[in-house]
Design a protein around this motif. Structure first.
Motif, PDB file in Angstrom:
ATOM      1  N   LYS A   1       6.493  -6.520  -3.284  1.00 62.97           N
ATOM      2  CA  LYS A   1       6.934  -6.787  -4.653  1.00 62.97           C
ATOM      3  C   LYS A   1       6.513  -5.623  -5.541  1.00 62.97           C
ATOM      4  O   LYS A   1       5.498  -4.971  -5.289  1.00 62.97           O
ATOM      5  CB  LYS A   1       6.298  -8.081  -5.188  1.00 62.97           C
ATOM      6  CG  LYS A   1       6.473  -9.288  -4.283  1.00 62.97           C
ATOM      7  CD  LYS A   1       7.850  -9.869  -4.417  1.00 62.97           C
ATOM      8  CE  LYS A   1       7.977 -11.190  -3.716  1.00 62.97           C
ATOM      9  NZ  LYS A   1       8.180 -11.186  -2.317  1.00 62.97           N
ATOM     10  N   ALA A   2       7.277  -5.397  -6.588  1.00 64.98           N
ATOM     11  CA  ALA A   2       6.922  -4.360  -7.551  1.00 64.98           C
ATOM     12  C   ALA A   2       5.672  -4.798  -8.298  1.00 64.98           C
ATOM     13  O   ALA A   2       5.464  -5.994  -8.550  1.00 64.98           O
ATOM     14  CB  ALA A   2       8.075  -4.139  -8.527  1.00 64.98           C
ATOM     15  N   PRO A   3       4.808  -3.864  -8.671  1.00 65.37           N
ATOM     16  CA  PRO A   3       3.604  -4.248  -9.399  1.00 65.37           C
ATOM     17  C   PRO A   3       3.967  -4.844 -10.766  1.00 65.37           C
ATOM     18  O   PRO A   3       4.944  -4.435 -11.394  1.00 65.37           O
ATOM     19  CB  PRO A   3       2.835  -2.936  -9.562  1.00 65.37           C
ATOM     20  CG  PRO A   3       3.698  -1.863  -9.048  1.00 65.37           C
ATOM     21  CD  PRO A   3       4.884  -2.450  -8.401  1.00 65.37           C
ATOM     22  N   THR A   4       3.209  -5.812 -11.178  1.00 64.93           N
ATOM     23  CA  THR A   4       3.452  -6.443 -12.481  1.00 64.93           C
ATOM     24  C   THR A   4       2.256  -6.184 -13.394  1.00 64.93           C
ATOM     25  O   THR A   4       1.115  -6.089 -12.939  1.00 64.93           O
ATOM     26  CB  THR A   4       3.658  -7.952 -12.347  1.00 64.93           C
ATOM     27  OG1 THR A   4       2.508  -8.521 -11.711  1.00 64.93           O
ATOM     28  CG2 THR A   4       4.872  -8.281 -11.512  1.00 64.93           C
TER      29      THR A   4
END
Length: 153
Positions: free
Chosen positions: A145-148
């Motif tokens: 997942k893309a970093p949040t």
């Protein structure tokens, strides 16, 4: 988690089996100069395995074959790629007697334990330019997942 090579006897190979089995096999099956020793049927296609963010990919080098020659099976997380071929060539003289008759058999089987992160319902395979490509997609929860950004309150 990565793909694990399967040695065909129902067990995963130990490190010692992998090291000693391969090295000893190569030592005793080496074609020594002046000795004609054939390993008929012992040829197994080379395999490349890679992983990226969305999938695992297996490439199996099998030039000269057709897609109909392959059999892919999935059984309890074990993917098996196999093939069995039979060739026969006959030459007869005018009386119907054999002047030359050649036949050969070729078979192989490679098995891989699939990781739990693999979506086993979405496996795809295609054969192009002498290479069998097998795509093993990852489950959604296993994809990176893309970093949040987390807000501090």
């Amino acid at each position: 988690m990565s793909l694990v090579k399967f040695n065909g006897n129902g067990n995963r190979p130990s490190l010692l089996d992998e090291f000693m089995g391969r090295d000893m096999d190569e030592l005793f099956n080496f074609n020594w100069p002046g000795v004609t020793r054939s390993r008929v049927g012992a040829t197994v296609p080379a395999v490349n395995i890679k992983e990226d963010a969305d999938r695992y990919s297996i490439e199996l080098a099998a030039p000269g074959m057709r897609k109909e020659d392959f059999n892919l099976t999935l059984d309890n997380g074990k993917l098996t790629v196999s093939s069995q071929q039979h060739y026969q060539n006959e030459e007869k003289d005018q009386n119907g007697q054999y002047t030359k008759r050649e036949f050969s058999y070729h078979a192989f089987s490679r098995s891989f334990w699939l990781p739990e992160t693999c979506d086993q319902q979405q496996i795809e395979a295609r054969y192009t330019d002498g290479i069998l490509h097998i795509v093993l997609p990852k489950k959604e929860e296993a994809k990176q997942k893309a970093p949040t950004q987390i807000q501090i309150s």
